[in-house]
Design an enzyme around this catalytic site. Structure first.
Site, mmCIF file in Angstrom:
data_model
loop_
_atom_site.group_PDB
_atom_site.id
_atom_site.type_symbol
_atom_site.label_atom_id
_atom_site.label_comp_id
_atom_site.label_asym_id
_atom_site.label_seq_id
_atom_site.Cartn_x
_atom_site.Cartn_y
_atom_site.Cartn_z
ATOM 1 N N PHE A 1 3.647 8.928 -27.621
ATOM 2 C CA PHE A 1 4.017 8.041 -26.241
ATOM 3 C C PHE A 1 3.942 8.809 -25.248
ATOM 4 O O PHE A 1 4.859 8.597 -24.050
ATOM 5 C CB PHE A 1 4.993 7.259 -26.885
ATOM 6 N N THR B 1 -3.573 -0.243 -27.139
ATOM 7 C CA THR B 1 -2.979 0.925 -28.066
ATOM 8 C C THR B 1 -2.321 0.139 -29.157
ATOM 9 O O THR B 1 -2.230 0.713 -30.453
ATOM 10 C CB THR B 1 -1.987 1.526 -27.441
ATOM 11 N N CYS C 1 5.774 6.528 -22.291
ATOM 12 C CA CYS C 1 5.294 5.313 -22.520
ATOM 13 C C CYS C 1 6.706 4.270 -22.231
ATOM 14 O O CYS C 1 7.513 4.330 -22.814
ATOM 15 C CB CYS C 1 4.752 5.041 -23.582
HETATM 16 C C1 HEM Z 1 2.249 5.374 -20.741
HETATM 17 C C2 HEM Z 1 0.749 5.548 -25.277
HETATM 18 C C3 HEM Z 1 2.114 0.801 -25.747
HETATM 19 C C4 HEM Z 1 2.677 0.579 -21.332
HETATM 20 C C5 HEM Z 1 1.786 5.879 -22.127
HETATM 21 C C6 HEM Z 1 1.571 7.042 -22.473
HETATM 22 C C7 HEM Z 1 1.073 7.180 -23.789
HETATM 23 C C8 HEM Z 1 1.267 5.870 -24.242
HETATM 24 C C9 HEM Z 1 0.568 8.252 -24.582
HETATM 25 C C10 HEM Z 1 1.753 8.262 -21.354
HETATM 26 C C11 HEM Z 1 0.465 8.976 -21.121
HETATM 27 C C12 HEM Z 1 0.345 10.027 -20.241
HETATM 28 O O1 HEM Z 1 1.129 11.114 -20.457
HETATM 29 O O2 HEM Z 1 -0.592 10.048 -19.195
HETATM 30 C C13 HEM Z 1 1.157 4.176 -26.098
HETATM 31 C C14 HEM Z 1 0.939 3.793 -27.177
HETATM 32 C C15 HEM Z 1 1.364 2.473 -27.543
HETATM 33 C C16 HEM Z 1 1.723 1.975 -26.163
HETATM 34 C C17 HEM Z 1 0.449 4.787 -28.458
HETATM 35 C C18 HEM Z 1 1.356 1.868 -28.633
HETATM 36 C C19 HEM Z 1 1.226 1.978 -29.953
HETATM 37 C C20 HEM Z 1 2.431 0.233 -24.575
HETATM 38 C C21 HEM Z 1 2.910 -1.098 -24.257
HETATM 39 C C22 HEM Z 1 3.046 -1.098 -23.091
HETATM 40 C C23 HEM Z 1 2.601 0.231 -22.457
HETATM 41 C C24 HEM Z 1 3.240 -2.148 -25.177
HETATM 42 C C25 HEM Z 1 3.464 -2.212 -21.938
HETATM 43 C C26 HEM Z 1 4.266 -3.208 -22.430
HETATM 44 C C27 HEM Z 1 2.567 1.553 -20.608
HETATM 45 C C28 HEM Z 1 2.753 1.994 -19.234
HETATM 46 C C29 HEM Z 1 2.571 3.589 -18.939
HETATM 47 C C30 HEM Z 1 2.545 4.034 -20.496
HETATM 48 C C31 HEM Z 1 2.910 1.176 -18.180
HETATM 49 C C32 HEM Z 1 2.871 4.377 -17.891
HETATM 50 C C33 HEM Z 1 4.129 4.600 -17.771
HETATM 51 C C34 HEM Z 1 4.359 5.849 -16.303
HETATM 52 O O3 HEM Z 1 3.518 6.630 -16.353
HETATM 53 O O4 HEM Z 1 5.385 5.376 -15.340
HETATM 54 N N1 HEM Z 1 1.688 5.079 -23.136
HETATM 55 N N2 HEM Z 1 1.679 3.016 -25.273
HETATM 56 N N3 HEM Z 1 2.347 0.858 -23.500
HETATM 57 N N4 HEM Z 1 2.495 2.904 -21.318
HETATM 58 FE FE1 HEM Z 1 2.037 2.971 -23.262
#
Ligand code: HEM
Length: 462
Positions: free
Chosen positions: A399, A267, A406
């Protein structure tokens, strides 16, 4: 009065799978149907009705966690092994345990401490581009993927993929791409057709093994060579759930590592690529961002404190993520504990607890009702703090939201800002093909396809 939800007619067994099968960019297929059927329509995949929405006003209702909650992507629904944070359901005890242990590790204070490691990898990118010079064209998305993969691995597990020292991508990246691509394809393909894809299935299994083995190797290596470091890996190996007092089992740690390596780099790599694509196609925004970096950072090494001064560049990242949300959709369902009728925009729709609600962020974030007639244009000015902070709740959600938002947002933001700044500080970039028009490449996330640039080192940089 119940309003019927429009949508294309589906076939028995196949539902609407045929509309999407073989599609290189399924998200565009969903968006095309939104152009035909409007901000709320329905399709059927694998017997599940999916209600697809794409207006900011509807998303504003969906972020109400009393009424709606995350439904993990279909792509992972057949996986019986331990689930990482991203793919677990809200009521999965593994999610609760990992969430409580990991949340403090990924907050702004913790990411501040990762700045030096982030800069270490960013400097490797600078060195590579400086050596290459303007004669060589650079596939921007690949170098940003090298950078983000190396950064997440170094910052959270002190593991070095050393991607900049190899012309091939690390086998882990290929395996991951394969798993993401095939999971995505399976999510719209009926199971009996997937079962017939023998060679894809064999490759998928092999790729999954590479992911699991790499994660287990990193865990084993850490157990054999303990470091006195407060990183994510130590938190998972030695940390205890504050609620239950239990430590995480290895299988779950490995699942979280794969999740972090995947979610933590695809991402952000896409975000950086899109930001540069938009800047390179909007020279006044490019020059403004570069001047801001020059004024704030000068010619010496960049510091953590400098990042806060980069208001315009921050707005550029927000605007790129608005137009091209690299995680393209959110997936929700009715909160099973809620017993309210389901209305969107003052209309009552029949929404069942078995329905999947799928939010097309690329559409909801271009909603003219919020952003005006020029919603599809790149205009970072509209994302400066004052306007950004007063946006309606459903207008900008790249996010996600609420308890399932996120966990890596502060990390991604710091990394993207640092890398964008350090790149603008050191180089003048231009498109290899000045008439480049955006084409998307989709795995589960999106990136610009075939985005080649040329870089020239600027004078007087340390
Ligand atoms: C969850 C976007 C970067 C780890 C999410 C979700 C989105 C997202 C939209 C929620 C998805 C849902 O509702 O189903 C992004 C974007 C990023 C980014 C656009 C960068 C521009 C990162 C980074 C990490 C990360 C750098 C780790 C260091 C996670 C994790 C979840 C998550 C572990 C699940 C959280 C949970 O449900 O407990 N992300 N993310 N993401 N993201 Fe990111």
């Amino acid at each position: 009065d119940v309003t019927p939800i429009p949508g294309p007619l589906g076939l028995p067994f196949l539902g609407n799978a045929l509309s999407f099968m073989g599609e290189e960019t399924p998200i565009l297929g969903f968006e095309r149907l939104a152009d035909i059927y409007g901000p709320i329509y329905q399709v059927v995949f694998k017997g599940t009705r999916t209600i697809v929405v794409s207006s900011a006003a509807i998303l504003e209702e969906l972020v109400d966690e009393k009424r709606f909650q995350k439904l993990p992507p279909l792509a992972f629904s057949n996986d019986t092994s331990a689930r990482g944070l991203f793919s677990a359901a809200n009521d999965d005890p593994d999610w609760g345990q990992a969430h409580r242990i990991l949340i403090p590790e990924m907050g702004p204070l913790s990411t501040d401490k990762m700045f030096d490691d982030m800069k270490d990898i960013a400097n490797q990118l600078v060195l590579k581009w400086a050596r290459k010079g303007p004669e060589d064209r650079i596939l921007l998305t690949d170098d940003f993927t090298r950078l983000t993969l190396d950064t997440i691995a170094l910052c959270t597990m002190k593991y070095r993929f050393n991607s900049f020292y190899s012309s091939e991508m690390h086998p882990y990246v290929d395996a991951m791409m394969n798993v993401l691509q095939e999971s995505g394809a399976r999510s719209t393909r009926p199971a009996f057709i997937s079962a017939l894809h023998f060679s894809e299935n064999a490759k998928f299994q092999e790729s999954e093994q590479i992911l699991k083995k790499t994660a287990q190797q990193i865990i084993d290596n850490r157990r054999a060579n303990p470091v006195d470091e407060k990183d994510l890996l130590n938190a998972m190996i030695y940390g205890k759930d504050p609620k239950t007092g239990l430590a995480m089992r290895d299988e779950l740690i490995a699942a979280q590592m794969t999740t972090f390596l995947i979610a933590g780099h695809e991402t952000t790599s896409g975000l950086l690529s899109f930001t540069f694509m938009y800047l390179l196609k909007n020279s006044s925004a490019y020059l403004k961002a570069q001047k801001e970096v020059d004024d704030a950072v000068g010619k010496g090494p960049i510091n953590l404190g400098d990042l806060k001064k980069l208001k315009y560049l921050t707005a550029c990242l927000r605007e790129a993520l608005r137009l091209s949300p690299t995680a393209t959709a959110l997936s929700k369902r009715i909160n099973p504990e809620s017993h309210q009728p389901f209305t969107f925009l003052n209309k009552t729709y029949q929404v069942e607890s078995t329905d999947r609600i799928f939010v097309l962020l690329g559409k909801s974030q271009r909603d003219p009702a919020v952003y005006g007639e020029d919603a599809a244009e790149f205009k970072p000015e509209r994302m400066l703090d004052e306007d950004f902070n007063t946006l309606p709740d459903g207008a900008w959600k790249p996010f996600g939201n609420g308890v399932r938002a996120c966990i890596g947002r502060p990390f991604a933001w710091q990394e993207a800002l640092l890398v964008a700044a350090i790149t603008l500080q050191h180089f003048d970039l231009r498109l290899d093909d000045p008439s480049y028009e955006l084409k998307l490449k989709q795995t589960l996330t999106i990136k610009p396809k075939d985005l080649y640039v040329r870089t020239t080192l600027r004078d007087g940089i340390d």
